[in-house]
Design a protein around this motif. Sequence first.
Motif, mmCIF file in Angstrom:
data_model
loop_
_atom_site.group_PDB
_atom_site.id
_atom_site.type_symbol
_atom_site.label_atom_id
_atom_site.label_comp_id
_atom_site.label_asym_id
_atom_site.label_seq_id
_atom_site.Cartn_x
_atom_site.Cartn_y
_atom_site.Cartn_z
ATOM 1 N N SER A 1 0.648 -1.801 -11.047
ATOM 2 C CA SER A 1 0.706 -0.529 -11.753
ATOM 3 C C SER A 1 1.461 -0.694 -13.067
ATOM 4 C CB SER A 1 1.426 0.507 -10.889
ATOM 5 O OG SER A 1 0.685 0.731 -9.728
ATOM 6 N N ASN A 2 0.973 -0.030 -14.089
ATOM 7 C CA ASN A 2 1.633 -0.023 -15.406
ATOM 8 C C ASN A 2 1.517 -1.334 -16.173
ATOM 9 O OD1 ASN A 2 2.418 2.494 -16.046
ATOM 10 N ND2 ASN A 2 4.603 2.120 -15.969
ATOM 11 N N PRO B 1 3.258 5.110 -12.560
ATOM 12 C CA PRO B 1 2.557 4.055 -11.835
ATOM 13 C C PRO B 1 1.879 4.603 -10.586
ATOM 14 C CG PRO B 1 4.790 3.373 -12.397
ATOM 15 C CD PRO B 1 4.687 4.833 -12.707
ATOM 16 N N GLY B 2 0.741 3.979 -10.239
ATOM 17 C CA GLY B 2 0.064 4.352 -9.005
ATOM 18 C C GLY B 2 -0.858 5.544 -9.125
ATOM 19 N N GLY C 1 -3.836 0.011 -9.045
ATOM 20 C CA GLY C 1 -2.742 -0.931 -9.279
ATOM 21 C C GLY C 1 -1.941 -1.157 -8.010
ATOM 22 N N TYR D 1 3.345 -0.368 -6.494
ATOM 23 C CA TYR D 1 4.016 0.888 -6.835
ATOM 24 C C TYR D 1 4.941 1.290 -5.699
ATOM 25 C CZ TYR D 1 -0.740 1.447 -5.183
ATOM 26 O OH TYR D 1 -1.942 1.246 -4.570
#
Length: 198
Positions: free
Chosen positions: A32-33, A56-57, A78, A81
């Motif tokens: 994530s991110n 994130p996520g 992603g 997270y």
Amino acid sequence: MQIQDVELVISAVAPQQYPNDNLPEIALTGRSNVGKSSLINRLIQRKKMARTSSTPGKTQTLNFYRLNRQFYFVDVPGYGYAKVSKKARAKFGEMIETYLEERQQLQGVISLIDVRHQPTEDDLSMYRFLKYYGLPVLIVATKADKVSKGKWQQRAAQLKKALQLNQTDDLVIFSSMTGSGADQIWQWLQAHITTGGD
């Protein structure tokens, strides 16, 4: 490649929802991110087609983007997270594994990692998983604008070593801010879409 036509065809959670037009697919994975949405937007030259999020996520489905009616980018949720429950994480994991293991149209995977850091355990696991299933992989090291250009080759060497990068796989250093690395990513994509497609 000039992308004239982009369409988010479906956000899927199960195989029966996947598109059935038999076009080649390229999956994008990463924690994530790490910048998956930014990479997609830069490659297709659209500012907001793939939704970027500071949380994130946020991507919790397999998002199938059809490009030029010729092939798909599949944006995969992603990993890594912390704020998502274990149960939800297990569900995502199962959904991702099912897609990566079973999807016949999948021609290759772009796996994103952050150029500034050593690969996480999740990054290493994902690469090993993709190799176990014999999928062609392009490692894209994102956020290159946050590292001085003089250190790019050193970082590339460190990342290849940490991942134990297979000789058949490549690594590209990429910046969504400047577009550096985008041409190399397209070269890889075109090679895998043409060899993989009908």
